[in-house]
Write a protein that holds these residues in place. Structure first.
Motif, PDB file in Angstrom:
ATOM      1  N   ASP A   1       0.841  -1.309  -0.171  1.00  0.00           N
ATOM      2  CA  ASP A   1       0.095   0.024   0.255  1.00  0.00           C
ATOM      3  C   ASP A   1       0.849   1.203   0.121  1.00  0.00           C
TER       4      ASP A   1
ATOM      5  N   ARG B   1       0.828   4.218  -2.648  1.00  0.00           N
ATOM      6  CA  ARG B   1       0.472   5.679  -2.392  1.00  0.00           C
ATOM      7  C   ARG B   1       1.520   6.494  -3.047  1.00  0.00           C
TER       8      ARG B   1
ATOM      9  N   SER C   1       0.647   6.676  -6.744  1.00  0.00           N
ATOM     10  CA  SER C   1      -0.368   7.413  -6.840  1.00  0.00           C
ATOM     11  C   SER C   1       0.148   9.033  -6.817  1.00  0.00           C
ATOM     12  N   ASP C   2       0.826   9.316  -5.859  1.00  0.00           N
ATOM     13  CA  ASP C   2       1.370  10.764  -5.944  1.00  0.00           C
ATOM     14  C   ASP C   2       2.150  10.905  -7.034  1.00  0.00           C
TER      15      ASP C   2
ATOM     16  N   ALA D   1      -7.055   7.185  -2.498  1.00  0.00           N
ATOM     17  CA  ALA D   1      -5.750   7.796  -2.504  1.00  0.00           C
ATOM     18  C   ALA D   1      -5.769   9.263  -2.349  1.00  0.00           C
TER      19      ALA D   1
END
Length: 227
Positions: free
Chosen positions: A64, A68, A71-72, A119
């Motif tokens: 995870d 993340r 995603s950023d 997210a």
């Protein structure tokens, strides 16, 4: 500080040097080069970097945390609409910006949330349409319903388009329908026979563009109805 993997084979040059950035870029490449429905594999990312999976967990103790960071990274490329534009145009620019991210990363929906977590970067990107609709007078249930419909409709349409265009996805006109035909009525089978010759002739880009425009037009109608 960089960590050098001592387990690299001798005689193959310098061992790979790991960093959070290197892992994120390798994982992003893993997502962009594979089928949109394929999941992110820590083992595959490790193989791409020629390191052990254990080495990745030194930087990202959980999957995870890597998601993340990914995603950023990808949502940082999102181009926000100019607030000086008319509000309808802001919605269209927002859709186009999201479409560009889907072109960049067909597996984008996997970076919008995982488990029960949305997210943070994706949550931030949802704000412009919400603000636009709020500025046009939508409130309460109206705001929640129309914004949810607009956001989910845009994401769903773009996701379906990217899956259909994937090189690993068989074109619709090549998919064998025989196993499904026994479930259909004679009328439904006749409809399928009539439609099949035209599937390959459909313009995917036009379907997406008109679908996105329809979503914007629905927002315009709801705003006009409330006014």
């Amino acid at each position: 500080m960089s960590v050098t993997e001592a387990g690299a084979s001798a005689g193959r040059g310098r061992p790979p040097i790991l960093s959070e950035q290197a892992i994120v870029e390798a994982a992003l490449s893993h997502l962009t080069q594979r089928h949109p429905l394929m999941d992110l594999s820590m083992a595959q990312v490790a193989r791409d970097l020629s390191v052990s999976a254990t080495a990745l967990y030194r930087y990202f103790p959980t999957r995870d945390q890597l998601l993340r960071a990914l995603s950023d990274r990808i949502f940082a490329e999102f181009v926000y609409p100019d607030l000086a534009l008319p509000w309808v145009e802001q919605l269209r620019v927002w859709q186009d910006s999201l479409a560009m991210l889907f072109e960049r990363c067909p597996s984008l929906t996997r970076l919008m949330g995982w488990g029960e977590e949305i997210a943070p970067a994706w949550f931030k990107i949802q704000m412009p349409p919400l603000r636009v609709m709020h500025d046009q007078g939508l409130r309460g249930t109206d705001l929640v319903e129309i914004s949810t419909w607009f956001l989910s409709g845009t994401v769903g349409l773009l996701r379906t388009h990217m899956i259909a265009d994937s090189e690993l996805q068989r074109p619709s006109h090549l998919i064998a329908f025989e196993t499904s035909l026994p479930l259909l009525t004679p009328e439904e089978r006749a409809l399928v026979d009539e439609t099949l010759p035209f599937i390959a002739l459909g313009d995917s880009d036009r379907i997406v563009r008109e679908g996105l425009d329809a979503l914007v037009d629905r927002v315009v109608k709801r705003v006009a109805a409330l006014a």
